[in-house]
Design a protein around this motif. Structure first.
Motif: not given
Length: 226
Positions: A174-196
């Motif tokens: 169960a992953l927390g927020a990861v900086q991916t294209e899918m996350l960026e599309a859903a939450f524009p501008g949000y910066q996750a603490p973990t890279s893909a």
């Protein structure tokens, strides 16, 4: 070296997983609707296949491919995912269907297809989300996505019980927020603490070794979500 299927390999975590595991010498079947990004890696350890896990025709072609190749699959990483971010009252039945078709029904169908090609020591690893964990913080707008991720956690537990005597093993991360294209599309501008790439490194190690210690378990992998 392991024979590994990675779904959702065209971008984000799936792309990084295919790249990392292939560079480490494993043989990768990289599955996504868009096989171009993985093919452009030109890695001889990767076979990229254009396949929609929601299509029964595509799945049947994939079954025939595995049979023809005499495939013996060691690890299946169910990574493909779909996300809709909408207020619940605006989320249509079509939105729910789109998300569940990929995150639950397609995942289940592919897993059902691949299990006969796996041995008792195989590992089916499903990538879920902290949003699917009961009692975790929830985010408005993710009714379809988070509930689908909860569904595959329960599916993982059920399959581990059903196959406990014969294998393979089943686990979920169960992953927390990861900086991916899918996350960026859903939450524009949000910066996750973990890279893909960072998350892919953790998932790759767990896919190769986690089933030696766990079966039917969901592990929470997050430094951002309570």
């Amino acid at each position: 070296m392991a024979n590994i299927i990675v779904t959702g390999s065209s971008r984000g975590i799936g792309f990084q997983l295919a790249k990392l595991l292939a560079e480490d010498g494993h043989k990768i079947l990289a599955i996504s609707r868009n096989d171009k990004p993985v093919k452009e890696l030109n890695n001889p350890n990767i076979t990229a296949l254009s396949l929609d896990i929601c299509s029964s025709e595509d799945l049947e072609e994939f079954r025939e491919y595995l049979e023809k190749e005499g495939a013996a699959i060691d690890i299946l990483i169910n990574n493909a995912g779909s996300l809709v971010n909408k207020p619940f009252l605006e989320t249509t039945p079509e939105d729910f269907k789109k998300v569940y078709d990929v995150n639950v029904f397609g995942l289940a169908a592919l897993t059902q297809l691949v299990i006969p090609f796996m041995g008792s020591g195989g590992h089916v690893l499903t990538i879920s989300s902290m949003g699917g964990i009961q009692g975790s913080s929830k985010f408005p707008g993710l009714a379809a996505y988070s509930s689908s991720k909860g569904a595959v956690i329960t599916l993982t537990e059920l399959l581990a019980e059903e196959f406990k005597d014969s294998g393979p093993s089943f686990n979920a991360l169960a992953l927390g927020a990861v900086q991916t294209e899918m996350l960026e599309a859903a939450f524009p501008g949000y910066q996750a603490p973990t890279s893909a790439a960072e998350m892919a490194s953790y998932i790759a190690d767990f896919a190769l070794n986690g089933h030696k210690f766990y079966n039917g378990k969901v592990l929470q992998v997050s430094n951002s979500t309570p």
